[in-house]
Each structure stands twice: as C-alpha cells, then as structure tokens.
Design an enzyme around this catalytic site. Structure first.
Site, PDB file in Angstrom:
ATOM      1  CB  VAL A  67      -1.027   0.016   1.165  1.00 30.92           C
ATOM      2  CG1 VAL A  67      -1.932  -1.197   1.121  1.00 30.92           C
ATOM      3  CG2 VAL A  67      -0.341   0.136   2.521  1.00 30.92           C
ATOM      4  CE1 TYR A 159      -1.702   0.973  14.462  1.00 30.77           C
ATOM      5  CE2 TYR A 159      -2.941   1.616  16.414  1.00 30.77           C
ATOM      6  CZ  TYR A 159      -2.765   0.773  15.325  1.00 30.77           C
ATOM      7  OH  TYR A 159      -3.662  -0.247  15.099  1.00 30.77           O
ATOM      8  CB  ILE A 192      -7.683  -8.077  17.966  1.00 37.14           C
ATOM      9  CG1 ILE A 192      -8.883  -7.112  17.993  1.00 37.14           C
ATOM     10  CG2 ILE A 192      -8.056  -9.430  17.375  1.00 37.14           C
ATOM     11  CD1 ILE A 192     -10.110  -7.603  18.737  1.00 37.14           C
TER      12      ILE A 192
HETATM   13  P1  NAI Z   1      -0.883  -8.089  11.513  1.00 37.57           P
HETATM   14  O1  NAI Z   1       0.486  -7.514  11.670  1.00 37.57           O
HETATM   15  O2  NAI Z   1      -1.090  -9.530  11.764  1.00 37.57           O
HETATM   16  O3  NAI Z   1      -1.459  -7.769  10.066  1.00 37.57           O
HETATM   17  C1  NAI Z   1      -1.183  -6.611   9.358  1.00 37.57           C
HETATM   18  C2  NAI Z   1      -1.167  -6.951   7.889  1.00 37.57           C
HETATM   19  O4  NAI Z   1      -0.902  -5.781   7.121  1.00 37.57           O
HETATM   20  C3  NAI Z   1      -0.069  -7.964   7.554  1.00 37.57           C
HETATM   21  O5  NAI Z   1      -0.597  -8.928   6.666  1.00 37.57           O
HETATM   22  C4  NAI Z   1       0.979  -7.110   6.869  1.00 37.57           C
HETATM   23  O6  NAI Z   1       1.771  -7.835   5.943  1.00 37.57           O
HETATM   24  C5  NAI Z   1       0.089  -6.096   6.182  1.00 37.57           C
HETATM   25  N1  NAI Z   1       0.819  -4.908   5.763  1.00 37.57           N
HETATM   26  C6  NAI Z   1       1.603  -4.094   6.504  1.00 37.57           C
HETATM   27  N2  NAI Z   1       2.142  -3.140   5.739  1.00 37.57           N
HETATM   28  C7  NAI Z   1       1.684  -3.344   4.481  1.00 37.57           C
HETATM   29  C8  NAI Z   1       1.880  -2.693   3.246  1.00 37.57           C
HETATM   30  N3  NAI Z   1       2.703  -1.645   3.119  1.00 37.57           N
HETATM   31  N4  NAI Z   1       1.225  -3.152   2.162  1.00 37.57           N
HETATM   32  C9  NAI Z   1       0.402  -4.224   2.241  1.00 37.57           C
HETATM   33  N5  NAI Z   1       0.200  -4.913   3.389  1.00 37.57           N
HETATM   34  C10 NAI Z   1       0.836  -4.460   4.491  1.00 37.57           C
HETATM   35  O7  NAI Z   1      -1.806  -7.202  12.436  1.00 37.57           O
HETATM   36  P2  NAI Z   1      -3.382  -7.190  12.692  1.00 37.57           P
HETATM   37  O8  NAI Z   1      -3.538  -7.071  14.130  1.00 37.57           O
HETATM   38  O9  NAI Z   1      -4.041  -8.267  11.964  1.00 37.57           O
HETATM   39  O10 NAI Z   1      -3.755  -5.768  12.034  1.00 37.57           O
HETATM   40  C11 NAI Z   1      -4.681  -5.605  10.979  1.00 37.57           C
HETATM   41  C12 NAI Z   1      -5.262  -4.214  11.063  1.00 37.57           C
HETATM   42  O11 NAI Z   1      -5.997  -4.104  12.272  1.00 37.57           O
HETATM   43  C13 NAI Z   1      -4.214  -3.097  11.074  1.00 37.57           C
HETATM   44  O12 NAI Z   1      -4.654  -2.011  10.292  1.00 37.57           O
HETATM   45  C14 NAI Z   1      -4.179  -2.704  12.539  1.00 37.57           C
HETATM   46  O13 NAI Z   1      -3.759  -1.379  12.732  1.00 37.57           O
HETATM   47  C15 NAI Z   1      -5.615  -2.920  12.943  1.00 37.57           C
HETATM   48  N6  NAI Z   1      -5.817  -3.071  14.382  1.00 37.57           N
HETATM   49  C16 NAI Z   1      -5.294  -4.144  15.063  1.00 37.57           C
HETATM   50  C17 NAI Z   1      -5.485  -4.251  16.436  1.00 37.57           C
HETATM   51  C18 NAI Z   1      -4.954  -5.392  17.254  1.00 37.57           C
HETATM   52  O14 NAI Z   1      -5.056  -5.335  18.479  1.00 37.57           O
HETATM   53  N7  NAI Z   1      -4.442  -6.451  16.668  1.00 37.57           N
HETATM   54  C19 NAI Z   1      -6.222  -3.214  17.170  1.00 37.57           C
HETATM   55  C20 NAI Z   1      -6.730  -2.152  16.348  1.00 37.57           C
HETATM   56  C21 NAI Z   1      -6.528  -2.100  15.008  1.00 37.57           C
END
Ligand code: NAI
Length: 255
Positions: A67, A159, A192
């Site tokens: 992205v 963030y 999460i």
């Molecule tokens: P995660 O680290 O498991 O997943 C994040 C995903 O985004 C990964 O697949 C990663 O490869 C991808 N990613 C990162 N940079 C990228 C880029 N430049 N281009 C394409 N893909 C990219 O983390 P999670 O927890 O699944 O996070 C998913 C979303 O949920 C994020 O936006 C995060 O900010 C949001 N979120 C997560 C929370 C949590 O407690 N786990 C709480 C609130 C929001």
C-alpha cells in the site's frame, strides 16, 4: 435471517491478508459466500493460504500489494477483477503497522512509515476501490481503523493519529459517496490477539491493558466477525459513515 448476511455472488478484496485480522477475515468472507482476493506484500505466504481455502471449496486468489507503492494498488485490483471475472463489491481495507514509542522518542522515519501505510496507503486503497464501486453505483468499503484513533493511548502518537485520520477519512468518504451507491464504514478493533498485538505483550503491557478492558480479556480475531459481516453484507444497507468499536468495552473505561 441468515440470508441477510449471505455474500454469495459477491467479490471481496482484503488488504494485509497474510496474517492476523486480514487472513482470518478473508476466510470468513469466503465462508459467507464471497469470492475473495487476498492481497499483501508477503505473497508467498498468501499462496499456501489460498491453496487451503481452495481445497475447502472456496473461490480465492492471491495478489501482491504494497500500500506504500501506489502503482501496485490499481494493478492488484485489476488483477483481482480479471481473475474473479467480476468487480469488487467488498473492500476490507486492513493493511496496517504499529509503532509504539514515547512521543518525544518517536523517530521521523518510523512516523513517516506509519503515516504512509496506515493513512496514505489506506486512503489510496480506499480511493481505488471507491472509483470502481462508484462507477457501478454499488459497494461496501470497510476501513480497519482502531480504538486508538478514538482515545488517547500512551506511546501511540503516530499510530493513533494515523487511525484518527482514517476514521475522519471514513466519514468524508461516506458523505461524498453515499449518493453514488458506495457505503463506507470504519471498524475499530480494540486489543485483538495477532502478530501486531505481540508488540504489547513483549513490552509487558498486557496486564495493565487488561485492567483497562471492562471485559478483562484480549479479543480474538473471531470476535470481529459479527461487525465485519454486518458491514460487508446487505444487512447494513442503510449504514454509512458508522464507526464501530469492537473492544470489550475499553472505550468506556476512561470516561
Ligand atoms: P498483523 O500484523 O497480523 O497484520 C497486518 C497486515 O498488514 C499484515 O498482513 C501485513 O503484511 C500487512 N501490511 C503491513 N504493511 C503493508 C503494506 N505496506 N502493504 C500491504 N500490506 C501491508 O496485524 P493485525 O492485528 O491483523 O492488524 C490488521 C489491522 O488491524 C491493522 O490495520 C491494525 O492497525 C488494525 N488493528 C489491530 C489491532 C490489534 O489489536 N491487533 C487493534 C486495532 C486495530
């Protein structure tokens, strides 16, 4: 009533689908009937997940997407639409990264990386999806923000600012796109348990976090399913610009 959440015949595009919430949600959308495209930088990891989904009888594809590289966004969506032979109906705009550090110690390069990914990246993915959906006067965009964009969390200045920006963007997109048949809503997870959340566990924050969550539990990815399926499906056909926290009540605890 189950038909209300049925996604049969729809195509979904999930960014950041190689792990955590994105990977789990891609599977759930497929189970609900959608043909899914999993998009992420780590495309090798996606192939095995797509293989697993196909083996289970679902329609799934994998595509490379960074992205922070705008040229890959339209390419990935073109590819998804050509592989599935149909336009994208549901965009789960989920890719994101975390940077936890005291405000005065945050490094400019890391701040830029957070904004480039979580705000500019999410903006550009949503924009590309919205253009396609508006042309057909139909579609649902789910921006994955965070409760960190709604409340002040220590060490989360860049963030939290990126996610607050995404929430505001959601509302403006919803306003501009409602009459063009495109719904835009924000999902705001609290804590999460995913790879991203490990950062907090490694920093020893979990115990203090639990004290601030009225339900006294870190959420599991499955606990986002209800809100996600609501926003993805026609069950939310009159909802746009909504900001939905799924956080075990954490937002209440500072009031
Ligand atoms: P995660 O680290 O498991 O997943 C994040 C995903 O985004 C990964 O697949 C990663 O490869 C991808 N990613 C990162 N940079 C990228 C880029 N430049 N281009 C394409 N893909 C990219 O983390 P999670 O927890 O699944 O996070 C998913 C979303 O949920 C994020 O936006 C995060 O900010 C949001 N979120 C997560 C929370 C949590 O407690 N786990 C709480 C609130 C929001």
């Amino acid at each position: 009533m189950a038909a209300l959440f049925d996604l049969s015949g729809k195509a979904a595009f999930v960014s950041g689908a190689s792990s955590g919430i994105g990977l789990h949600t891609a599977q759930r959308l497929a189970e609900a009937g959608a043909a899914v495209t999993l998009a992420a930088r780590r495309v090798d990891r996606l192939h095995s997940e797509v293989g697993r989904l196909r083996k289970a009888g679902y329609t799934a594809n994998a595509v490379a997407l960074d992205v922070t590289r705008p040229e890959t966004i339209a390419e990935a969506m073109d590819w998804a639409e050509s592989q599935l032979g149909q336009p994208i109906d549901i965009l789960f705009n989920n890719a994101g990264i975390l940077y936890a550090e005291r405000f005065v110690a945050q490094k400019a390069a890391e701040v830029a990386r957070i904004i480039d990914t979580n705000l500019t990246g999410a903006f550009l993915v949503a924009q590309e999806g919205a253009k396609r959906m508006a042309a057909r006067r139909s579609g649902s965009i789910i921006n994955v923000a965070s409760t960190s964009g709604l409340r002040a969390g220590g060490q989360l200045s860049s963030y939290g600012a990126s996610k607050a920006g995404l929430i505001h963007l959601t509302r403006i997109m919803a306003l501009e796109l409602a009459h063009r048949g495109v719904r835009v809503n924000a999902l705001c997870p609290g804590n999460i348990r995913t790879e991203m959340h490990q950062t907090f566990e490694e920093k020893g924050f979990e115990e203090s976090l639990l004290k601030r969550i009225p339900m006294r539990a870190i959420g599991e990815v499955e606990q986002l399913d209800g809100a996600t399926l609501l926003l993805a499906s026609d069950a939310s056909s009159y909802m746009t610009g909504a900001v939905i926290p799924v956080d075990g009540g954490q937002l209440l605890s500072w009031m």
